[in-house]
Design a protein around this motif. Structure first.
Motif, PDB file in Angstrom:
ATOM      1  N   THR A 189      39.211  81.858 -28.239  1.00 30.66           N
ATOM      2  CA  THR A 189      38.923  81.089 -26.992  1.00 30.66           C
ATOM      3  C   THR A 189      38.301  79.586 -27.364  1.00 30.66           C
ATOM      4  OG1 THR A 189      38.353  83.323 -25.772  1.00 30.66           O
ATOM      5  CG2 THR A 189      37.417  81.113 -24.852  1.00 30.66           C
ATOM      6  N   GLY A 190      37.375  79.768 -28.397  1.00 31.69           N
ATOM      7  CA  GLY A 190      36.954  78.322 -28.791  1.00 31.69           C
ATOM      8  C   GLY A 190      37.936  77.451 -29.250  1.00 31.69           C
ATOM      9  N   SER A 191      38.937  77.927 -29.776  1.00 36.58           N
ATOM     10  CA  SER A 191      39.882  76.910 -30.436  1.00 36.58           C
ATOM     11  C   SER A 191      40.715  76.369 -28.991  1.00 36.58           C
ATOM     12  CB  SER A 191      40.937  77.703 -31.387  1.00 36.58           C
ATOM     13  OG  SER A 191      40.331  78.344 -32.175  1.00 36.58           O
ATOM     14  N   ARG A 192      40.694  76.845 -28.039  1.00 34.87           N
ATOM     15  CA  ARG A 192      41.481  76.356 -26.883  1.00 34.87           C
ATOM     16  C   ARG A 192      40.749  74.830 -26.362  1.00 34.87           C
ATOM     17  NH1 ARG A 192      45.246  79.113 -24.377  1.00 34.87           N
ATOM     18  NH2 ARG A 192      45.350  77.538 -22.534  1.00 34.87           N
ATOM     19  N   GLY A 193      39.596  74.684 -26.912  1.00 35.93           N
ATOM     20  CA  GLY A 193      38.876  73.492 -26.679  1.00 35.93           C
ATOM     21  C   GLY A 193      39.546  72.268 -27.098  1.00 35.93           C
ATOM     22  N   PRO A 194      39.561  72.342 -28.543  1.00 39.59           N
ATOM     23  CA  PRO A 194      40.344  71.112 -29.133  1.00 39.59           C
ATOM     24  C   PRO A 194      41.773  71.061 -28.919  1.00 39.59           C
ATOM     25  CG  PRO A 194      39.656  72.751 -30.805  1.00 39.59           C
ATOM     26  CD  PRO A 194      39.137  73.133 -29.539  1.00 39.59           C
ATOM     27  N   ALA A 195      42.572  71.978 -28.528  1.00 42.53           N
ATOM     28  CA  ALA A 195      43.684  72.095 -28.399  1.00 42.53           C
ATOM     29  C   ALA A 195      43.895  71.448 -26.827  1.00 42.53           C
ATOM     30  CB  ALA A 195      44.403  73.458 -28.270  1.00 42.53           C
ATOM     31  N   GLU A 196      43.309  71.849 -26.020  1.00 40.93           N
ATOM     32  CA  GLU A 196      43.491  71.264 -24.631  1.00 40.93           C
ATOM     33  C   GLU A 196      43.066  69.748 -24.702  1.00 40.93           C
ATOM     34  OE1 GLU A 196      41.428  74.044 -22.278  1.00 40.93           O
ATOM     35  OE2 GLU A 196      42.857  75.395 -22.138  1.00 40.93           O
ATOM     36  N   HIS A 197      41.754  69.282 -25.452  1.00 36.12           N
ATOM     37  CA  HIS A 197      41.668  68.091 -25.298  1.00 36.12           C
ATOM     38  C   HIS A 197      42.766  67.407 -25.981  1.00 36.12           C
ATOM     39  CE1 HIS A 197      39.198  64.528 -26.020  1.00 36.12           C
ATOM     40  NE2 HIS A 197      39.192  64.726 -27.510  1.00 36.12           N
ATOM     41  N   LEU A 198      43.391  67.703 -27.176  1.00 39.16           N
ATOM     42  CA  LEU A 198      44.670  66.945 -27.507  1.00 39.16           C
ATOM     43  C   LEU A 198      45.756  66.778 -26.548  1.00 39.16           C
ATOM     44  CD1 LEU A 198      44.512  68.322 -31.310  1.00 39.16           C
ATOM     45  CD2 LEU A 198      44.052  65.938 -30.543  1.00 39.16           C
ATOM     46  N   HIS A 199      45.715  67.966 -25.847  1.00 39.98           N
ATOM     47  CA  HIS A 199      47.043  68.040 -24.844  1.00 39.98           C
ATOM     48  C   HIS A 199      46.899  67.056 -23.720  1.00 39.98           C
ATOM     49  CE1 HIS A 199      49.986  69.618 -22.286  1.00 39.98           C
ATOM     50  NE2 HIS A 199      49.238  69.882 -21.206  1.00 39.98           N
ATOM     51  N   ALA A 200      45.406  66.977 -23.399  1.00 44.82           N
ATOM     52  CA  ALA A 200      45.015  66.001 -22.047  1.00 44.82           C
ATOM     53  C   ALA A 200      45.389  64.634 -22.695  1.00 44.82           C
ATOM     54  CB  ALA A 200      43.710  66.092 -21.827  1.00 44.82           C
ATOM     55  N   LEU A 201      45.211  64.314 -24.109  1.00 46.96           N
ATOM     56  CA  LEU A 201      45.339  62.922 -24.667  1.00 46.96           C
ATOM     57  C   LEU A 201      47.204  62.569 -24.844  1.00 46.96           C
ATOM     58  CD1 LEU A 201      42.562  62.693 -27.070  1.00 46.96           C
ATOM     59  CD2 LEU A 201      42.565  61.670 -24.620  1.00 46.96           C
ATOM     60  N   GLY A 202      47.742  63.658 -24.577  1.00 50.73           N
ATOM     61  CA  GLY A 202      49.147  63.566 -24.935  1.00 50.73           C
ATOM     62  C   GLY A 202      49.415  63.385 -26.390  1.00 50.73           C
ATOM     63  N   ALA A 203      48.502  64.012 -27.073  1.00 52.50           N
ATOM     64  CA  ALA A 203      48.637  63.812 -28.614  1.00 52.50           C
ATOM     65  C   ALA A 203      49.351  65.068 -29.332  1.00 52.50           C
ATOM     66  CB  ALA A 203      47.201  63.760 -29.150  1.00 52.50           C
ATOM     67  N   LEU A 204      49.382  66.269 -28.392  1.00 46.59           N
ATOM     68  CA  LEU A 204      50.260  67.293 -29.134  1.00 46.59           C
ATOM     69  C   LEU A 204      51.620  67.022 -29.592  1.00 46.59           C
ATOM     70  CD1 LEU A 204      48.888  70.477 -27.436  1.00 46.59           C
ATOM     71  CD2 LEU A 204      48.178  69.578 -29.625  1.00 46.59           C
ATOM     72  N   ARG A 205      51.977  67.708 -30.510  1.00 49.12           N
ATOM     73  CA  ARG A 205      53.481  67.548 -30.690  1.00 49.12           C
ATOM     74  C   ARG A 205      54.392  68.058 -29.563  1.00 49.12           C
ATOM     75  NH1 ARG A 205      54.780  68.509 -36.497  1.00 49.12           N
ATOM     76  NH2 ARG A 205      56.760  69.422 -35.740  1.00 49.12           N
ATOM     77  N   ARG A 206      55.452  67.334 -29.333  1.00 49.77           N
ATOM     78  CA  ARG A 206      56.276  67.682 -28.179  1.00 49.77           C
ATOM     79  C   ARG A 206      56.569  69.124 -28.268  1.00 49.77           C
ATOM     80  NH1 ARG A 206      60.765  63.411 -29.093  1.00 49.77           N
ATOM     81  NH2 ARG A 206      59.809  63.247 -31.079  1.00 49.77           N
ATOM     82  N   GLY A 207      56.671  69.807 -27.114  1.00 49.67           N
ATOM     83  CA  GLY A 207      56.952  71.199 -27.179  1.00 49.67           C
ATOM     84  C   GLY A 207      56.075  72.168 -27.362  1.00 49.67           C
ATOM     85  N   LEU A 208      54.874  71.690 -27.780  1.00 46.39           N
ATOM     86  CA  LEU A 208      53.711  72.627 -28.209  1.00 46.39           C
ATOM     87  C   LEU A 208      52.809  72.740 -27.092  1.00 46.39           C
ATOM     88  CD1 LEU A 208      52.333  74.127 -30.653  1.00 46.39           C
ATOM     89  CD2 LEU A 208      51.265  72.019 -31.384  1.00 46.39           C
ATOM     90  N   ALA A 209      52.615  74.102 -26.904  1.00 47.63           N
ATOM     91  CA  ALA A 209      51.904  74.344 -25.625  1.00 47.63           C
ATOM     92  C   ALA A 209      50.298  74.353 -26.089  1.00 47.63           C
ATOM     93  CB  ALA A 209      52.348  75.543 -25.052  1.00 47.63           C
ATOM     94  N   PRO A 210      49.334  74.262 -25.453  1.00 50.99           N
ATOM     95  CA  PRO A 210      47.954  74.182 -25.728  1.00 50.99           C
ATOM     96  C   PRO A 210      47.604  75.536 -26.402  1.00 50.99           C
ATOM     97  CG  PRO A 210      48.230  72.964 -23.713  1.00 50.99           C
ATOM     98  CD  PRO A 210      49.427  73.496 -24.002  1.00 50.99           C
TER      99      PRO A 210
END
Length: 226
Positions: free
Chosen positions: A153-174
């Motif tokens: 659950t805690g790992s979702r925080g950084p993943a969603e933060h990067l997603h909100a910034l548009g920094a995640l790899r294309r096609g990679l869901a949070p």
């Protein structure tokens, strides 16, 4: 504000500080005993004596008994202190949030994770060994299962933060990004690389930062995640 209200707030603050200090003493004493003697051989009476508190105070702080004590030790060791402050509000997390560069964000995250793993490794190792030796201890099994759920659950925080910034790899869901963070930051990986492979903590931190960036971030000229 009346003088009576001021006194009540002051008294409440004192009680909260006393409770925090008591939890810290208990967690420090219990962690020291568990690492030295093992979980099974550490008794509640020994912990109370080592912490300088009454046994009843120990049970009041850990109403679930020994498994609850183990969780208290884990949580306070993870956080670094007994302050009732969520990880998300701590300075290390704020520094990551404030950093504009995604690669640097993950480098800061890797540094924070390494520091946490250094603290938590002895306690986590003791609890895993105890759970493996006593599979019928439902309380301890539940503690370890809960720790893993909290980590995911805690790992979702950084993943969603990067997603909100548009920094995640294309096609990679949070959610999938969070799962990768969860696995890469596992205590077992830290143990294997530093203890079995002989890596320094600095080498582990550098590796973790590189692996997180490669797994999560859009690479220049890359095709993105499939």
């Amino acid at each position: 504000m009346t003088e009576q209200r001021k006194r009540r707030r002051y008294s409440s603050a004192l009680r909260q500080e006393h409770a925090r200090a008591t939890r810290q003493k208990i967690a420090t004493a219990a962690g020291r005993l568990m690492v030295a003697k093992g979980y099974a051989d550490t008794t509640m009476a020994e912990v109370a004596r080592e912490a300088g508190v009454a046994v009843q105070t120990l049970y009041s702080s850990c109403p679930g008994g020994k498994p609850s004590l183990a969780k208290l030790v884990y949580d306070i060791t993870l956080a670094g202190d007994a302050r009732p402050l969520p990880q998300s509000d701590r300075p290390a997390i704020q520094a990551i949030v404030d950093e504009p560069d995604p690669v640097r964000k993950l480098a800061l995250y890797a540094a924070m994770a390494t520091a946490i793993l250094r603290r938590i490794k002895p306690v986590h190792g003791v609890l895993r060994a105890a759970a493996a030796a006593s599979p019928a201890d439902a309380g301890l099994q539940d503690v370890l299962a809960g720790i893993e759920r909290e980590r995911l659950t805690g790992s979702r925080g950084p993943a969603e933060h990067l997603h909100a910034l548009g920094a995640l790899r294309r096609g990679l869901a949070p959610g999938r990004a969070a799962e990768q963070i969860y696995v890469l930051t596992a205590t077992e990986n830290f143990e294997k690389l530093t203890e079995v492979c002989g890596w320094s903590e600095a080498e582990y931190e550098e590796w973790l930062a590189a692996m997180l960036a490669a797994a999560l971030l859009e690479q220049p000229g890359g095709a993105g995640a499939r």
